[in-house]
Design a protein around this motif. Sequence first.
Motif, short mmCIF file in Angstrom:
data_model
loop_
_atom_site.label_atom_id
_atom_site.label_comp_id
_atom_site.label_asym_id
_atom_site.label_seq_id
_atom_site.Cartn_x
_atom_site.Cartn_y
_atom_site.Cartn_z
N ILE A 195 0.85 -1.19 0.00
CA ILE A 195 0.00 0.00 0.00
C ILE A 195 0.88 1.25 0.00
O ILE A 195 1.79 1.37 0.83
N GLU A 196 0.63 2.15 -0.91
CA GLU A 196 1.33 3.44 -0.93
C GLU A 196 0.32 4.55 -0.71
O GLU A 196 -0.74 4.57 -1.35
N VAL A 197 0.63 5.45 0.21
CA VAL A 197 -0.27 6.53 0.54
C VAL A 197 0.43 7.86 0.31
O VAL A 197 1.66 7.94 0.24
N GLU A 198 -0.35 8.91 0.21
CA GLU A 198 0.21 10.25 0.04
C GLU A 198 0.87 10.69 1.34
O GLU A 198 0.33 10.50 2.43
N ARG A 199 2.06 11.27 1.22
CA ARG A 199 2.79 11.76 2.39
C ARG A 199 3.05 13.25 2.25
O ARG A 199 3.34 13.72 1.14
N ALA A 200 2.93 13.96 3.36
CA ALA A 200 3.20 15.40 3.34
C ALA A 200 4.71 15.64 3.27
O ALA A 200 5.50 14.96 3.94
N ALA A 201 5.09 16.62 2.47
CA ALA A 201 6.51 16.99 2.37
C ALA A 201 6.95 17.66 3.66
O ALA A 201 6.18 18.33 4.34
N ARG A 202 8.22 17.45 3.99
CA ARG A 202 8.80 18.04 5.20
C ARG A 202 9.99 18.92 4.83
O ARG A 202 10.75 18.60 3.90
N SER A 203 10.17 19.99 5.57
CA SER A 203 11.32 20.87 5.35
C SER A 203 12.49 20.41 6.20
O SER A 203 12.34 20.16 7.40
N VAL A 204 13.64 20.29 5.58
CA VAL A 204 14.87 19.97 6.29
C VAL A 204 15.95 20.93 5.79
O VAL A 204 15.74 21.66 4.81
N TYR A 205 17.11 20.90 6.43
CA TYR A 205 18.17 21.84 6.05
C TYR A 205 19.47 21.06 5.81
O TYR A 205 19.91 20.30 6.68
N ILE A 206 20.04 21.24 4.63
CA ILE A 206 21.32 20.62 4.30
C ILE A 206 22.40 21.70 4.35
O ILE A 206 22.39 22.63 3.54
N GLU A 207 23.28 21.59 5.30
CA GLU A 207 24.31 22.62 5.49
C GLU A 207 25.50 22.41 4.58
O GLU A 207 26.09 23.37 4.05
N ARG A 208 25.88 21.16 4.36
CA ARG A 208 27.12 20.90 3.61
C ARG A 208 27.04 19.51 2.96
O ARG A 208 26.56 18.56 3.57
N ILE A 209 27.50 19.42 1.72
CA ILE A 209 27.69 18.13 1.06
C ILE A 209 29.07 18.15 0.41
O ILE A 209 29.38 19.04 -0.40
N VAL A 210 29.90 17.20 0.80
CA VAL A 210 31.25 17.09 0.25
C VAL A 210 31.37 15.78 -0.52
O VAL A 210 31.02 14.71 0.00
N LEU A 211 31.86 15.86 -1.75
CA LEU A 211 32.12 14.66 -2.54
C LEU A 211 33.49 14.12 -2.16
O LEU A 211 34.51 14.75 -2.39
N HIS A 212 33.50 12.92 -1.57
CA HIS A 212 34.76 12.30 -1.16
C HIS A 212 35.37 11.46 -2.27
O HIS A 212 36.58 11.42 -2.44
N SER A 213 34.52 10.75 -3.00
CA SER A 213 35.05 9.95 -4.10
C SER A 213 33.98 9.69 -5.14
O SER A 213 32.78 9.63 -4.81
#
Length: 305
Positions: free
Chosen positions: A135-153
Amino acid sequence: MDGLLLVNKPRGMTSHDVVARVRRILRTRRVGHTGTLDPMATGVLPVAVGRATRLVEFLMAGSKTYQASLKLGEITDTQDADGQVVERREVPALTQDEVVSACRGFLGEITQIPPMYSAVKKDGVPLYRLARQGIEVERAARSVYIERIVLHSLNLPFVDLEIDCSKGTYIRTLAHDLGEVLGSGAHLTGLCRTRSGSFLLDECISLEDLSEDARPGQAPGFLKLVDILRDCPRLRVDNEGAARLSVGIPPLIEQVGVSACREGELIALVLDERLLAVARYAPARLQEKRGDFELLRVFPEAAAA
């Protein structure tokens, strides 16, 4: 026994499994974790013991750091390697600059739709239970905060990232969404939480090394109650202020060992290495004769000692 146990969660265990194991080892029932990690994930899982369970909400608010491994070209129903592959795509010859540019698009405040295989509840039922029934139901979107993303490899089809983010961020969903931007699709193959708030992986203890005679302040990775809220100012209360706290009355500012606090600041009130209360500085309350602090958690037995 009151303290915070910093556990290095092993892969394959749920956070509830860890809590159950700690209960058995320490022979105490009052145990709770401070933020769920998926079974596939490893790393920092603070586990509150005894009266420390009353501090869980303050510990969950901190930001997190993760080491994440992604595989491009495959999308799974759980958004990680524990699920079934539902779609395969060709992986383009991506460069590091292209991956870094795609990652930049997720920095700052973003919205995420919680995955169906998650503990989020719909009408009181965890989504993962519905997902297991197809069963798949509709989900409300949530706000989050991404401060940093570093590509290591970047070793196609694999990508290794380090991510600093707010609480509530689904790294599985971030991996899935990044795969969509890159055009190849993606799922999470490995995840390690290296920081939760101010607690670091190097401070953690494995469950195998935890013994039944472990005590807060003595065993590795086991913090005393007074040392848990180390991100908050620790203010020393005088005897008169402690007497007020012992009966649930906030102290006055002159009964606390500082000349000034920032309004709304979270404070740990202590005496003789005992945590008496967690409070917010609220000078406006004095006009109501309620003291200078709004008490959030009080440990009257410590204040009366």
